[in-house]
Design an enzyme around this catalytic site. Structure first.
Site, mmCIF file in Angstrom:
data_model
loop_
_atom_site.group_PDB
_atom_site.id
_atom_site.type_symbol
_atom_site.label_atom_id
_atom_site.label_comp_id
_atom_site.label_asym_id
_atom_site.label_seq_id
_atom_site.Cartn_x
_atom_site.Cartn_y
_atom_site.Cartn_z
ATOM 1 N N ARG A 88 25.930 32.883 8.719
ATOM 2 C CA ARG A 88 25.239 34.071 8.189
ATOM 3 C C ARG A 88 26.251 35.199 7.950
ATOM 4 O O ARG A 88 26.092 35.991 7.034
ATOM 5 C CB ARG A 88 24.171 34.539 9.178
ATOM 6 C CG ARG A 88 23.024 33.532 9.361
ATOM 7 C CD ARG A 88 22.074 33.999 10.453
ATOM 8 N NE ARG A 88 20.929 33.111 10.652
ATOM 9 C CZ ARG A 88 20.927 32.093 11.522
ATOM 10 N NH1 ARG A 88 21.997 31.795 12.235
ATOM 11 N NH2 ARG A 88 19.838 31.351 11.659
ATOM 12 N N ASP A 148 13.525 33.145 15.637
ATOM 13 C CA ASP A 148 14.262 32.304 16.584
ATOM 14 C C ASP A 148 13.355 31.900 17.753
ATOM 15 O O ASP A 148 13.439 30.775 18.257
ATOM 16 C CB ASP A 148 15.508 33.047 17.094
ATOM 17 C CG ASP A 148 16.435 33.432 15.944
ATOM 18 O OD1 ASP A 148 16.433 32.720 14.924
ATOM 19 O OD2 ASP A 148 17.146 34.453 16.058
ATOM 20 N N ARG A 151 11.109 29.135 16.678
ATOM 21 C CA ARG A 151 11.866 27.868 16.663
ATOM 22 C C ARG A 151 12.076 27.345 18.084
ATOM 23 O O ARG A 151 12.041 26.141 18.342
ATOM 24 C CB ARG A 151 13.204 28.083 15.949
ATOM 25 C CG ARG A 151 13.010 28.253 14.453
ATOM 26 C CD ARG A 151 14.301 28.525 13.713
ATOM 27 N NE ARG A 151 14.060 28.465 12.269
ATOM 28 C CZ ARG A 151 14.823 29.060 11.359
ATOM 29 N NH1 ARG A 151 15.891 29.755 11.728
ATOM 30 N NH2 ARG A 151 14.545 28.947 10.070
ATOM 31 N N HIS A 175 21.279 37.443 15.911
ATOM 32 C CA HIS A 175 20.666 36.391 15.080
ATOM 33 C C HIS A 175 21.787 35.585 14.405
ATOM 34 O O HIS A 175 22.046 35.703 13.219
ATOM 35 C CB HIS A 175 19.745 37.048 14.042
ATOM 36 C CG HIS A 175 19.081 36.074 13.127
ATOM 37 N ND1 HIS A 175 18.241 35.073 13.565
ATOM 38 C CD2 HIS A 175 19.129 35.939 11.772
ATOM 39 C CE1 HIS A 175 17.810 34.386 12.526
ATOM 40 N NE2 HIS A 175 18.346 34.879 11.431
#
Ligand SMILES: NC(=O)c1ccc[n+]([C@@H]2O[C@H](COP(=O)([O-])OP(=O)(O)OC[C@H]3O[C@@H](n4cnc5c(N)ncnc54)[C@H](O)[C@@H]3O)[C@@H](O)[C@H]2O)c1
Length: 308
Positions: A88, A148, A151, A175
């Site tokens: 990212r 998150d 998940r 993140h």
């Protein structure tokens, strides 16, 4: 309640769809720079209204910020997503310019807006929005931890062989693949610690699978995911719009909480009509505290790449 979503791509459109299906906002405006793209997505979504039973009015615009005027909440999903093998953090060069420009334009037309930042690297983009705007800190929220955590719950339910509604758990920290801190010690199945059901090895596998949750999907899809990100953003928008006072981990500017200052990173917050109602400080043990500090180091390193 007017909600603007900048970036009518995969995440932006998915977010608009979930907001509309939940039918709590009167208006959703999609804005994109690709000619006709937001208008097309809005029209397609509006043609699901009679089928899905919602009255939210969705419209689209190519770059006309006057159409976003007086938005209560605006979501920033504009920017490039990662491709397989990318982190990212590698998106910072392009996305920082886009996010700065978008945030400034949004505020010109909606000075009282609450901003939800989604574009990656999200913690750094949230920090950037603090630097380039005068919005009070309660009104700048980065979305990462809600996704998150979803998940994490998915992986916990899989390991437990349990329905997801039985499972609770939270991910704090940055993140990023290395920065996430899934709080395995605090995760429960109907109030019973998951460590009573899972071996230490299985639980650490759940933690590792959670941390690479985004990368796993990027490899399978060829681009980053959108259903769960869209659903996570819509949950934050709903908590704010409906003043639900729900708790989610979000990336927010810290001023001493968790022994951190001048950084945006994921911690539990209560969300209500004015944005962040409260930052919740939970009791972390020594190892969790160390992971949080390490995660913050990573976010600071990415923040250091910003050229404001
Ligand atoms: N925070 C999270 O949990 C999370 C989750 C998933 C994706 N993301 C990030 O969200 C971003 C969007 O992902 P996506 O999959 O929707 O990408 P996408 O490419 O499908 O959509 C991005 C859209 O932004 C538009 N855009 C680019 N510059 C713009 C500008 N200046 N003004 C308005 N629109 C502009 C593009 O035209 C495109 O339609 C990426 O940075 C991605 O990494 C974050």
């Amino acid at each position: 309640m007017k909600v603007t979503i900048v970036g009518a791509g995969a995440v932006g459109a998915s977010c608009a769809e979930y907001i509309a299906i939940k039918d709590f906002a009167s208006e959703v405006v999609l804005l994109d720079i690709k000619e006709g793209y937001a208008e097309g997505k809005a029209m397609d979504l509006m043609q699901t209204a009679s089928l899905n039973g919602f009255d939210t009015k969705i419209s689209g615009t190519t770059g006309d910020y006057s159409k976003t005027a007086n938005s209560d909440i605006a979501v920033i999903t504009s920017g490039i997503p990662r491709k397989p093998g990318m982190t990212r953090e590698e998106l910072i060069g392009i996305n920082a310019g886009i996010v700065k420009d978008v945030a400034t334009n949004l505020i010109k037309h909606s000075p009282d807006v609450i901003l939800i930042v989604v574009s990656n690297p999200m913690d750094t983009m949230t920090y950037l929005v603090h630097q380039v705007t005068d919005l009070p800190k309660e009104r700048i929220i980065g979305m990462g931890g809600a996704l998150d955590s979803a998940r994490f719950k998915y992986r916990l339910a899989e390991a437990l062989g349990a329905p997801i509604s039985d499972v609770d758990g939270m991910v704090i920290g940055g993140h990023s693949d290395t920065g996430m801190v899934p709080l395995a010690r605090h995760a429960t199945r109907n109030s019973v610690k998951v460590s009573e059901f899972l071996s230490a090895d299985r639980l650490s596998q759940v933690v590792e699978d959670t941390k690479v949750g985004g990368a796993t999907l990027t490899k399978l899809l060829g681009t980053s995911a959108w259903y769960a990100p869209g659903a996570a953003v819509s949950a934050l928008v709903q908590a704010i719009a409906c003043d639900l006072k729900k708790m989610f981990p979000c990336s927010v500017l810290l001023d001493g909480e968790y022994d951190l200052n001048d950084i945006c990173i994921g911690v539990p917050v209560i969300l209500g009509r004015n944005g962040i109602v409260k930052i919740v400080e939970i009791d972390l043990d020594k190892a969790e505290k160390a992971k949080m500090q390490e995660s913050a180091e990573g976010v600071r390193k990415t923040n250091g790449l910003l050229q404001v």
